[in-house]
Design a protein around this motif. Structure first.
Motif, mmCIF file in Angstrom:
data_model
loop_
_atom_site.group_PDB
_atom_site.id
_atom_site.type_symbol
_atom_site.label_atom_id
_atom_site.label_comp_id
_atom_site.label_asym_id
_atom_site.label_seq_id
_atom_site.Cartn_x
_atom_site.Cartn_y
_atom_site.Cartn_z
ATOM 1 N N LEU A 156 0.851 -1.187 0.000
ATOM 2 C CA LEU A 156 0.000 0.000 0.000
ATOM 3 C C LEU A 156 0.886 1.236 0.000
ATOM 4 C CD1 LEU A 156 -1.426 -2.237 2.190
ATOM 5 C CD2 LEU A 156 -3.248 -0.638 1.723
ATOM 6 N N GLU A 157 0.309 2.355 -0.367
ATOM 7 C CA GLU A 157 1.054 3.612 -0.363
ATOM 8 C C GLU A 157 0.310 4.619 0.504
ATOM 9 O OE1 GLU A 157 2.447 7.127 -3.436
ATOM 10 O OE2 GLU A 157 2.047 5.129 -4.224
ATOM 11 N N LEU A 158 1.007 5.199 1.467
ATOM 12 C CA LEU A 158 0.416 6.198 2.348
ATOM 13 C C LEU A 158 0.090 7.455 1.550
ATOM 14 C CD1 LEU A 158 -0.302 7.065 5.263
ATOM 15 C CD2 LEU A 158 2.048 7.928 5.462
ATOM 16 N N GLN A 159 -1.169 7.903 1.620
ATOM 17 C CA GLN A 159 -1.612 9.090 0.908
ATOM 18 C C GLN A 159 -1.772 10.298 1.836
ATOM 19 O OE1 GLN A 159 -1.884 9.252 -2.453
ATOM 20 N NE2 GLN A 159 -1.104 7.160 -2.429
ATOM 21 N N GLU A 160 -2.242 10.042 3.056
ATOM 22 C CA GLU A 160 -2.383 11.126 4.032
ATOM 23 C C GLU A 160 -2.502 10.534 5.430
ATOM 24 O OE1 GLU A 160 -6.261 13.316 4.269
ATOM 25 O OE2 GLU A 160 -6.839 11.998 2.619
ATOM 26 N N PHE A 161 -2.227 11.368 6.431
ATOM 27 C CA PHE A 161 -2.374 10.929 7.815
ATOM 28 C C PHE A 161 -2.691 12.117 8.694
ATOM 29 C CE2 PHE A 161 2.061 11.970 7.316
ATOM 30 C CZ PHE A 161 2.390 12.649 8.483
ATOM 31 N N ALA A 162 -3.286 11.837 9.851
ATOM 32 C CA ALA A 162 -3.636 12.882 10.810
ATOM 33 C C ALA A 162 -3.881 12.228 12.160
ATOM 34 C CB ALA A 162 -4.892 13.628 10.359
ATOM 35 N N ARG A 163 -3.959 13.052 13.161
ATOM 36 C CA ARG A 163 -4.321 12.568 14.498
ATOM 37 C C ARG A 163 -5.737 13.019 14.795
ATOM 38 N NH1 ARG A 163 -1.330 13.571 20.292
ATOM 39 N NH2 ARG A 163 -2.900 12.467 21.506
ATOM 40 N N ASN A 164 -6.544 12.094 15.320
ATOM 41 C CA ASN A 164 -7.885 12.410 15.765
ATOM 42 C C ASN A 164 -8.053 11.785 17.146
ATOM 43 O OD1 ASN A 164 -10.625 12.519 16.355
ATOM 44 N ND2 ASN A 164 -11.212 12.449 14.212
ATOM 45 N N GLY A 165 -8.002 12.606 18.169
ATOM 46 C CA GLY A 165 -8.077 12.105 19.541
ATOM 47 C C GLY A 165 -6.931 11.151 19.795
ATOM 48 N N ALA A 166 -7.242 9.944 20.244
ATOM 49 C CA ALA A 166 -6.218 8.940 20.531
ATOM 50 C C ALA A 166 -5.764 8.199 19.272
ATOM 51 C CB ALA A 166 -6.762 7.933 21.541
ATOM 52 N N PHE A 167 -6.412 8.432 18.139
ATOM 53 C CA PHE A 167 -6.179 7.653 16.927
ATOM 54 C C PHE A 167 -5.186 8.299 15.964
ATOM 55 C CE2 PHE A 167 -10.321 6.412 18.427
ATOM 56 C CZ PHE A 167 -10.349 5.047 18.237
ATOM 57 N N LEU A 168 -4.354 7.460 15.384
ATOM 58 C CA LEU A 168 -3.570 7.842 14.210
ATOM 59 C C LEU A 168 -4.421 7.417 13.024
ATOM 60 C CD1 LEU A 168 -1.071 8.700 12.625
ATOM 61 C CD2 LEU A 168 -0.223 6.362 12.895
ATOM 62 N N CYS A 169 -4.827 8.360 12.196
ATOM 63 C CA CYS A 169 -5.693 8.070 11.053
ATOM 64 C C CYS A 169 -4.845 8.148 9.786
ATOM 65 C CB CYS A 169 -6.823 9.087 10.970
ATOM 66 S SG CYS A 169 -7.809 9.176 12.481
ATOM 67 N N ALA A 170 -5.009 7.169 8.917
ATOM 68 C CA ALA A 170 -4.209 7.120 7.702
ATOM 69 C C ALA A 170 -5.059 6.638 6.533
ATOM 70 C CB ALA A 170 -3.016 6.190 7.897
ATOM 71 N N ARG A 171 -4.776 7.202 5.364
ATOM 72 C CA ARG A 171 -5.414 6.742 4.135
ATOM 73 C C ARG A 171 -4.335 6.203 3.218
ATOM 74 N NH1 ARG A 171 -6.497 8.493 -0.963
ATOM 75 N NH2 ARG A 171 -5.713 10.605 -0.579
ATOM 76 N N TYR A 172 -4.537 4.971 2.789
ATOM 77 C CA TYR A 172 -3.596 4.271 1.914
ATOM 78 C C TYR A 172 -4.265 3.935 0.593
ATOM 79 C CZ TYR A 172 -0.998 3.279 6.237
ATOM 80 O OH TYR A 172 -0.314 3.377 7.417
#
Length: 184
Positions: A156-172
């Motif tokens: 997979l290829e990481l397209q974007e990431f962010a933090r939301n509360g306790a979560f690391l959110c990522a779109r691949y």
């Protein structure tokens, strides 16, 4: 129109524990309107697909006390079991996702198709060339075992990431199936 796998996982890659519990997920702090949030994602969804275990979890946990089916959009349950849908918007189908591509695309009405889960169903969509991206919220929890996030070998290829509360959110995005290494 993309097919999207939007889910949450533990740090060690499990969707649920060995008893299909999501207690690890429901106890984490989350900003409802934060990055990669559910409401923004769901606004672009026209149809949902899920496996039997996900469907049964929804029945056992979300429909308790007479609550209605949580999705107004067309919903498809992939299973070989004989089940009676609890809402008119639910269709029960089986077989390879590619056999249902046109039906799912048409049902989504120009919007995206959400592959709700589980991990094996998402992998079947990827193998059929029908999974465009995976949006995953990673919780700071480990379970040691349970239902895997994605039980196939893929790059997979990481397209974007962010933090939301306790979560690391990522779109691949999906690059392709990963070939086993040759033995030396």
């Amino acid at each position: 129109m993309p097919f999207r796998y939007y889910t949450a996982t533990t740090l060690d890659g499990f969707l649920a524990d060995d008893h299909d519990s999501l207690d690890w997920l429901l106890t984490q702090p989350l900003e409802e309107g934060g990055p990669m949030n559910y409401n923004d994602f769901y606004a672009g969804i026209g149809a949902a697909v899920m496996g039997y275990t996900t469907y049964q979890w929804l029945l056992d946990n979300e429909l308790a006390d007479g609550k209605p089916w949580p999705y107004e959009i067309p919903s498809f349950v992939f299973t070989h079991r004989t089940i009676t849908p609890v809402a008119d918007s639910i269709s029960v189908i089986d077989g390879n996702p590619a056999d249902h591509r046109d039906r799912l695309t048409e049902a989504a009405g120009g919007k995206d198709v959400w592959v709700v889960g589980g991990g094996d169903l998402a992998a079947q969509f990827a193998e059929a060339g029908m999974l465009d991206d995976m949006i995953v919220s990673i919780a700071p929890v480990t379970l040691g075992s349970g239902r895997p996030l994605f039980p196939r070998r893929y790059d997979l290829e990481l397209q974007e990431f962010a933090r939301n509360g306790a979560f690391l959110c990522a779109r691949y995005s999906f690059v392709g199936a990963r070939k086993p290494l040759a033995k030396i």
